[in-house]
Design a protein around this motif. Structure first.
Motif, mmCIF file in Angstrom:
data_model
loop_
_atom_site.group_PDB
_atom_site.id
_atom_site.type_symbol
_atom_site.label_atom_id
_atom_site.label_comp_id
_atom_site.label_asym_id
_atom_site.label_seq_id
_atom_site.Cartn_x
_atom_site.Cartn_y
_atom_site.Cartn_z
ATOM 1 N N VAL A 153 107.031 10.038 50.258
ATOM 2 C CA VAL A 153 106.106 9.638 51.310
ATOM 3 C C VAL A 153 106.751 9.794 52.680
ATOM 4 O O VAL A 153 107.866 9.344 52.899
ATOM 5 N N ASN A 212 103.654 14.101 53.412
ATOM 6 C CA ASN A 212 102.992 13.263 52.412
ATOM 7 C C ASN A 212 102.573 11.933 53.006
ATOM 8 O O ASN A 212 103.337 11.295 53.721
ATOM 9 N N LEU A 230 100.763 8.091 52.209
ATOM 10 C CA LEU A 230 100.240 7.106 51.267
ATOM 11 C C LEU A 230 99.343 6.161 52.045
ATOM 12 O O LEU A 230 99.774 5.520 53.004
ATOM 13 N N HIS A 251 97.356 8.783 47.523
ATOM 14 C CA HIS A 251 98.498 9.586 47.962
ATOM 15 C C HIS A 251 98.016 10.989 48.288
ATOM 16 O O HIS A 251 97.294 11.602 47.505
#
Ligand SMILES: [Zn+2]
Ligand SMILES: [Zn+2]
Length: 643
Positions: free
Chosen positions: A138, A113, A115, A106
């Motif tokens: 995310v 963000n 992942l 992550h």
């Protein structure tokens, strides 16, 4: 290059690491400690193979011991749930199930963000625990898509089928070769076999472990905290998870020769596709013998001898196989078993819908798999990634740690939302803003700033409420509420957990509106929502899936039918404490009666089970149906009645 982030040890993810590391000699390489152990074993094995004489020009080694040592020196260990700071990027390693030490990565960045899933599995395996949903915010998920076009068969059934087949050969005095990938699959197979021995599903014959599998098995006990909890407990009572009186490592060539001239046994050996290693040697010895069996447990490359063997099944006339430099007339039994360490389409869709990112990038799968997965993700922003692709999106990031609300009013407004007077939860607000839990004073600071901006205020009762600066249309409000509740994600997650086929959506357009109707079939019972009309297809779909329409039936209070006993919260507390299922099993073992069996049904919002106990002399006891929020509780209740 500031850092190299390794997700797991499989060679399609680490094979070229010594070459990359040499090109970036001062760049740290991050990976979990078990991944480091496994990478070291893999690279030492590769060095050994590269040093063997070869007449093929293409086999000139790409690197040597020096590069491997240097690469290992660049490795920085990072445990699961630990973070590292790389400039203004925070990197967190999260468990990915799949194999020992496998991780999702992550990345919290000022731009949003990300992942990166790496390879992952959702259902638990014998060596690694099942996947927990990553709880971090995310925006972009880059996910593997290996089985984007497949739905796996039930794992338990596949395991039982494998044991049955092994038992069949052994009872006829045959030898069984199970070629398996050295990391992950081979260990799963060994645990299935040992469990089969304990339960009397296969006769007691020696089990041999050969090839790189041996050293890989040796690395597992050093990383106890990464192992599946039940396996960890077992290790404390039974010792080594893979080796013991029943399972032995093959030490040298003379032992190998002894085995092929001996009687009934099972061999678990790499390579998994019979393309080299001891498994190819054993295959060349066993293939011509009709009492022996070769049981394939994983993916087989187009060019591999393993694939050639499986292809013989559909071939007429004489069947020959070239393996380990020999051509053999195939008379042995051969079959293939799916013990996959990857999520299937349903599981990937479930996970992605639950995480609800803005953009999904698909990697690590062939075109067919990517396209099938993309179709299942409906109207999401999905990108089928090729090597070298650049992905650009503009949006207000969900978290930006460094920025204060006053410096980014747009984002602060989005945080508070459009609905006037909505009650707000300060810790939740802070989590959404900072992307993680923060200390009290930072949380209070955030609320103070939002208050100063006029976006929130305390009411007379001391409840924090939203004070949006702009009025919103009903459609905008509906959209926002749906985004917060993520009904589609909830429904898909529920379906994944219960192994129920995800709902089907039927859409049409009428008079400038989009219409959606949703149909979900659960154990033969059809749930219908809608039809719902909305200005856009996306909104119609979301409205259709809103909790009060379908989720309400699904996730809310379960319906009760006559004759079904309901296990309430207090009951389940008591049941879990007493482990009636375990007691019943113990009793049936003591009296040498067949193990009790359970029948289960998935019901909206609940699981339903009943148990069957068979006693000597054909006496059968069938319990009532019990309904509980978890299948386990329902089984405990049924067991209590049978006891
Ligand atoms: Zn992998
Ligand atoms: Zn992979």
């Amino acid at each position: 290059l500031d850092a190299i982030l390794v997700t797991h040890a499989h060679s399609d993810h680490t094979g070229g690491l010594p070459v990359v590391a040499e090109a970036f000699a001062s760049t740290p390489i991050y990976m979990t400690p078990p991944t480091r152990s496994l990478v070291e074993i893999l690279q030492r094995d590769a060095l050994k193979l590269m040093s063997l004489p070869s007449d093929r020009e293409a086999d000139v080694p790409l690197y040597g011991e020096r590069q491997v040592e240097a690469m290992l020196g660049q490795v920085r260990p990072v445990h699961h749930h630990e973070s590292i700071e790389l400039g203004d990027i925070r990197v967190t390693y999260l468990p990915a199930s799949h194999i020992l030490g496998a991780s999702m990565v992550h990345l919290e960045t000022p731009g949003g963000n990300v992942l990166f899933t790496g390879d992952y599995s959702v259902a638990g395996q014998r060596t690694v625990a099942s996947l927990g949903r990553p709880e971090l915010p995310v925006d972009l998920v880059i996910t593997e898509s290996t089985y984007g076009n497949r739905i796996h068969a039930d794992r338990k059934l596949a395991e039982e089928r494998l044991l049955h087949s092994v038992g069949q050969s052994l009872e006829q005095g045959g030898r069984v070769l199970i070629p398996a990938f050295a990391i992950g699959r081979a260990q799963e197979v060994l645990l299935i076999l040992r469990d089969g021995l304990r339960r009397g599903r296969i006769p007691h014959v020696p089990i041999f472990v050969d090839g790189m599998v041996r050293s890989v098995c040796g690395a597992y006990p050093q990383h106890e905290r990464y192992l599946e909890p039940a396996l960890r407990r077992q290790m404390r009572t039974l010792g080594h998870p893979f080796f013991g009186d029943d399972v032995k490592a093959v030490r040298d060539l003379s032992e190998r020769r002894q085995i092929v001239s001996g009687g009934a046994c099972v061999i678990v050996s790499s390579s998994g596709m019979l393309s080299g290693g001891p498994s190819a040697f054993y295959a060349s010895e066993f293939a011509g013998n009709e009492r022996d069996a070769i049981l394939i447990t994983g993916y087989q490359d187009e060019e591999s001898p393993g694939r050639a063997l499986l292809d013989l099944a559909s071939q007429q006339g004489p069947r020959t196989l070239t393996v380990a430099g020999r051509t053999v007339d195939v008379r042995c039994r051969f079959e293939s078993y799916s013990l996959s360490g990857h999520a299937d389409r349903m599981q990937m869709v479930g996970l992605l819908e639950a995480m609800n990112p803005r953009v999904v990038g698909l990697v690590h799968g062939d075109r067919d798999a990517k396209e099938a997965l993309a179709r299942s993700l409906g109207d999401r922003d999905v990108v089928l990634c090729d090597d070298g692709i650049q992905l650009e999106r503009t949006f207000v990031t969900r978290t930006r740690r460094a920025v204060r609300p006053g410096a980014d009013r747009g984002r602060a407004e989005e945080l508070v939302g459009l609905e006037p007077d909505r009650a707000l939860d300060a810790p939740e607000l802070a989590r959404a803003w900072f992307g993680r839990d923060v200390a009290d004073e930072r949380r209070e600071g955030l609320v103070r700033e939002l208050t100063a901006l006029g976006l929130v205020a305390l009411d007379d009762a001391g409840v924090l409420r939203a004070r949006p600066s702009r009025p919103a249309t009903p459609e905008q409000l509906a959209e926002e509420r749906l985004r917060q509740q993520n009904p589609k994600g909830k429904v898909h997650e529920w379906c994944t957990r219960r192994r129920v086929k995800p709902p089907q959506l039927f859409e049409s357009r009428s008079g400038g509106h989009d219409q959606a109707e949703l149909v979900l079939v659960v154990d033969g019972q059809t749930l219908r929502g809608g039809p719902v009309l909305a200005a856009s297809r996306k909104l119609a779909e979301r409205l259709e899936l809103a909790p009060e329409v379908v989720g309400g039936q699904l996730l809310g209070e379960p319906a009760v039918e006559p004759g079904v006993r309901v296990v309430d919260a207090a009951d389940s507390e008591r049941l879990r404490g007493s482990n009636f299922k375990g007691k019943l099993l113990e009793l049936s073992m003591k009296h040498k009666t067949p193990r009790p069996t359970y029948e289960s049904l998935t019901r909206p919002g609940a699981m339903r089970s009943r148990g069957l106990l068979r006693l000597h002399g054909g006496v059968r006891h069938l319990s009532s149906w019990y309904q509980a929020t978890s299948g386990r509780d329902a089984e405990h209740a049924a067991s209590e009645e049978l006891l």
